[in-house]
Each structure stands twice: as C-alpha cells, then as structure tokens.
Design an enzyme around this catalytic site. Sequence first.
Site, PDB file in Angstrom:
ATOM      1  N   LYS A 158       8.484   3.382  -8.934  1.00 18.61           N
ATOM      2  CA  LYS A 158       8.166   4.543  -8.104  1.00 18.61           C
ATOM      3  C   LYS A 158       8.819   5.821  -8.646  1.00 18.61           C
ATOM      4  CE  LYS A 158       6.104   1.541  -5.477  1.00 18.61           C
ATOM      5  NZ  LYS A 158       4.766   1.141  -5.884  1.00 18.61           N
ATOM      6  N   LYS A 205      14.436   4.740  -0.692  1.00 15.96           N
ATOM      7  CA  LYS A 205      13.355   3.835  -1.082  1.00 15.96           C
ATOM      8  C   LYS A 205      13.719   3.116  -2.365  1.00 15.96           C
ATOM      9  CE  LYS A 205       9.285   6.105   0.808  1.00 15.96           C
ATOM     10  NZ  LYS A 205       8.016   6.724   0.383  1.00 15.96           N
ATOM     11  N   GLY A 211       7.634  -1.756   2.802  1.00 14.72           N
ATOM     12  CA  GLY A 211       8.757  -1.419   3.675  1.00 14.72           C
ATOM     13  C   GLY A 211      10.053  -2.110   3.287  1.00 14.72           C
ATOM     14  N   ASN A 239      -0.918   2.352  -5.387  1.00 16.35           N
ATOM     15  CA  ASN A 239      -0.962   0.896  -5.383  1.00 16.35           C
ATOM     16  C   ASN A 239      -2.020   0.463  -6.374  1.00 16.35           C
ATOM     17  OD1 ASN A 239       1.021   0.364  -3.350  1.00 16.35           O
ATOM     18  ND2 ASN A 239      -0.415   1.267  -1.920  1.00 16.35           N
ATOM     19  N   ARG A 254      -3.827  -2.052  -7.223  1.00 20.00           N
ATOM     20  CA  ARG A 254      -4.406  -3.348  -6.846  1.00 20.00           C
ATOM     21  C   ARG A 254      -5.352  -3.124  -5.677  1.00 20.00           C
ATOM     22  NH1 ARG A 254      -1.774  -3.338  -2.094  1.00 20.00           N
ATOM     23  NH2 ARG A 254       0.374  -2.682  -2.079  1.00 20.00           N
ATOM     24  N   ARG A 273      -4.128  -5.209  12.086  1.00 21.90           N
ATOM     25  CA  ARG A 273      -3.569  -6.393  11.446  1.00 21.90           C
ATOM     26  C   ARG A 273      -2.952  -7.290  12.501  1.00 21.90           C
ATOM     27  NH1 ARG A 273      -0.452  -4.346   6.025  1.00 21.90           N
ATOM     28  NH2 ARG A 273      -1.924  -2.699   5.451  1.00 21.90           N
TER      29      ARG A 273
END
Lengths: 152, 502
Positions: free
Chosen positions: B116, B162, B169, B294, B296, B340
């Site tokens: 990142k 982070k 998360g 991301n 993917r 979800r």
Amino acid sequence: MQHTFASKDGPLEVTLARNGEAYVLEGHELILHNRGRLHVRLRDGRQCLAHAAKVGDVWWIHLDGRTYRWERIEPGSSNADDEGGLVAPMPGKVLEVLVSEGDTVEAGTPLMVLEAMKMEHRIVASDDGTVTSIHFAAGDQVAQGAVLLELE
Amino acid sequence: MGIKVLVANRGEIACRILRACNEAGHPTVAVCAPNDIGTLFTEMADEVVPLEGETIGETYLNQDQIIQAALSTGATAIHPGFGFLSERADFARAVKSAGLVWIGPSAEAIEKMGDKMTARQTMRAAGVPVIPGEEVEEEDEVAALEALREASTRVGYPLLLKASSGGGGKGMRAVHDPAGFDQAATGARREAVAAFGDGRIYIERLLSGSKHIEIQVLADTHGRTIHLGERECSVQRRHQKVFEEAPGPTMEPGLREAMGQAAVAAAEAVDYVGAGTVEFLLAPSGEFFFLEMNTRIQVEHPVTELVTGVDIVREQLRIANGEPMSCGPLMIRGHAIEVRLYAEDAANGFLPSIGPLSMFRPPEGPGIRLDTGVREGDEVTPNYDPMLAKLIVWAPSRDEALQKMRRALDEFVVLGTTTNIEFLRDLCDAGPVVDGSTTTTTIDDLWPNGWNPPAAPMLEEASLLAAASAETLGLHRRTTAGSSEGSTGPASPFTTIQRRFP
C-alpha cells in the site's frame, strides 16, 4: 403440555392451551401444517409462518423476519450458573494476558486478548472484582466455552 | 481451444468462478482442504484435488501444492478468487513460470498496488490524488514505533494506522488522540505480522464524514482499459463492508466520469490486465482520494454486474484466454444492493459465531441473486471467514431495491447459527441508508453503544408459543435437524407412486 425454558429473568414456565387443532399461548394461536411448517396467528390478528429447528436443547424459531432462541430446561436438570468465570466466546488463540492473579479489576478492564479468525478480541471484566485464577497463557489454544480466568 | 481452470479458492467465490467456467465451457479443477471435503464448491468442479495439511498455510496458501495440482490434472490456468493467494505477486510469478495462465494482472502490477505504501507513491506520480499521510519504511519494532509516533504529530489527529500489506480491516486502527497511539500502533503491528508476515504501518489522516466509493475497472491484452462505474460501500463494521450498492446514491455523471478516468489512469500506470477495483474516499467537500487498488475480483462485484449487464468473471476468463473483452459502452440501468450475511452476533460486538445450518432457506423471486458457498445441513466452523452468503437485489429504482431487500431479508431463514440478518434488516430502515447519506462511520454513529434488535414483544411471545408447540409436537423427532436430505424437497414420483410400467 408444560415446558420450561431459560430466560434472562430465570426459568420460564410455559403452559399451552388447546383450541381445537390449535395450541394457544397468551392469545396467540399455532397450527401445524404439513412438512413441519407452523402457522401462527398473533393476538392482533396478524398471521405468519414460523420455522423451527432444535439444536441440542435449544429451539431456534424464525418468525416474521426475527430469529429467537429458546433453551429448554429438561425437568429435573439443574442449570449451573457460570459463577464469575469468563469463557472464550469462540475457539482461538490467547495472544496476551493483561492481568495477574490477585489483581483487583473494575468492570470493563481488558483482561485477555484472543485471536480468532485473524481478528483480535478483548476479554473484559464483567464486574468489579479480584482475579482469582488464570487458566491460560499467551500462545495457548482455547476451545469455545473454555473458562479463561476467574473473578471473585 | 480454451483454458482448463483450477480455482485456488473455496466457498462462495469458488462457486461463482466454477459456475462461470461451466457456462463458458472451460473444464474445471477445484482444490480443497481436508475440512472442506464435500462442501458445495467441490461438487461444482469437474475434478477435485484434495490438499494435504491442516492449517490455511499448508493448504490454500500452499503455492507448491496448488501448482502441482494444476500440473497433475492438466489445468492450464489458475483463478485465485479473492483473499488467500489472489494478491500474492510471488504466486502470480510462480504460476507463470510453471507455464500456466494467471487469471489476474501481472506480478509487477500486484506488487506495485499490493504494497500500500508503494501504491501511494505510484499514484502520486501518476497524478491520482492520495489521502494526506506518511509512509514509514522502518522494519525494526522499536524504531518503527518511534518513527510512527513522530509522523503522527505531522499528520495530525484523528488518524488511521494501516498495514502496508493490509486488507480486510486487518492491521488497521483508528486513533483519536495521542494517548491511545502506542497501544493502537502495537496492536496494528502485531495483527499485521500475524496476518501478512509484514509489520510495516503507514499513517493516513482520518477523513470523517467520507464515503467509500470504488470504481470497477477491466483491462484486456488488446490495449483497452475501461471502467464500469462505481459502487458505494461506505457502510462498514470493524472496517469490513456489509452493505454495498451501485450506482452510488449521491453520484453525479460528472463526478463518475472524473473518478472513472482517475481509476483508468491508476490501472494504466501499472499496465493492469484483468478485473480490478480502485477504491477512493469521497470527502464531504467533493474531493476524492485514492485509497488502494484491489488487484483481483472483489466480494461486491455482483452489484456492478446487475446494473451494467457485464459478467465480470466471464470477462476475466475471456481476457485470460487472450480475447478482447466483450463490453460495449457503459450503460447503468436500475439499482442494485448487496448485503453480506455473516455468521456473527451483531448484538454482541459482531463476534463470529459457529454452529450447524439446521435450516438455510434463502429468499426467492424476481430481482434476487444469492451467491453462497453453503447449503442446509452444513456446519459453520471457525476455520474460515464467517461470511455465509451475499444477498443481492436489483430493481428499477433505489427505493424499490431497498423495499426488495427488506422483503428478502424477512424471508431469509437461517436456524442453528447466529447470523447478522436482523441487523442487516434494521440497517435497511436506518435514516442514512434510506436517504443515501451513508458514510464510513454510519454504523458507529447509528449505534454508538452497539446494536440491539428492536423490541418486538408480541413476536417474542409467539416464538415461545412456537418453541413449546414444536417440543410438544416432537418436530425435532419428525425431521432430522441438520440434514438436507429430510422431506424438504418436492415429492419424488419414483418413491410415491406405486406404479409399475410394463
């Protein structure tokens, strides 16, 4: 047709009445349809379908978008309370023990850090008290329901 | 001549990919850990290779074993899904050097975006705005904490810590004042080391009141990079998304185009190939900042599929096969929402739960899609992520999509394991969700002391009636709870009709 269920206010005695095919409780009625489907007519006239499944002693009931759990207390069984024991909410690994035996703690004090499903979870004191015993050390694996430490 | 695809994943996303392969006519191979034998996804593959080992590291993260499984079955391509090895550049490289097709971007692109801190630097260079903050490259624990503490005073509070290798998360902490900094930084480092084997942490200013908006991109090997519009995924608990929608409820065409162009620039900056997602924070000022990319397929890709009509996994297969993508000009139609479903206790700090799926009855009807990897009778174990399913609805308007989601959640019956269904249902009635003003702190703002189900005394009484009646009727003895074979399906004429044919 009397059953006892556990509730947060202690054992709850339930006595079902009959009205023809229907079972009745507090003005609500229930009729069994085929394949285990339960048809419920609420006291206020609303009708809905209930789904029920039993896991161990617990009846899981789905009713109008809500899911309720009722643990049945078998006649004669004693329901031992967990006296001050702090149990693992899920299987995992102890990352850190933040207190020692003999420590005085206040409600809300973090006692232990568990890791499960790659996330950290804090075990906090439920009441003010003294740590009387610690059953696991950092690095130990714990099963769900294992008593981690005891407070008095 | 097409590819034969090994799916290096499990559960819901493995099912999604295997189905797409079946539709496209690509033969498939699944790999599965010993504790996944017999689960839904293994039944969808043409071949199943059992993986040896007990831990995730020995199975789904075991690169050698997975590549061997591909070679021994004659698979020619590997689809990594999300999570596990999906963003591991070394795996992408190993797959290629074994002579197999990697269904994803190049190892170099994964590296540039996966770390990142490098991604922030690459984006700055490409002119894509990033969140104000600082990267700390220090590896040594004591020195890193010292450097982070210094950087924190320059970035200012509130801030976010982070993990440079982070995601989902994990290894992330919000810090609101300097007093909590050391504990948060130590915790973030430890979680990052445990989850990713890399404790490097960077600091971002916490932009409160922001929306999480992400842009789906697709790039093929014929020089075309496009975006498929945005998804809004602001509603998160513990930094994990639970409610996602497309299009964004407050999105304007001009802003969509600007963010779409920034996302395409981000992808082109790393010569991206395949499906990817560029995540942005949209501040209340209207400014947007690059969060991460991301590299993917993403959990919430279905909402984009429903509003654009593009089958993103099918496009991934096409691109991996060397074909141009089949998408025409971007058209967004109607509104889609995904929630979800987690095996977790929303009323108890969203703690993961386990148990049998004694009853699992998803809703049905027009405009409803369910992506799941489980079925009735399965056991929810602590071995893997607690996501059970994604429930996705489509309707012509956002209001109708919300109405459909409420109805669908009310119909969804899961018994035997605690789920977040009632929480999701309650969320559909929450003010910011209804009016579309959700931000990344919406859940905490709505329920600062934790969520509890709204009281419904009449239903609770009736549920007690149902429990007592079910016990009296002996329902638990009539049908085998926890078994999918019971008398739940339609009656079979072969077992019910006592008729002989000549």
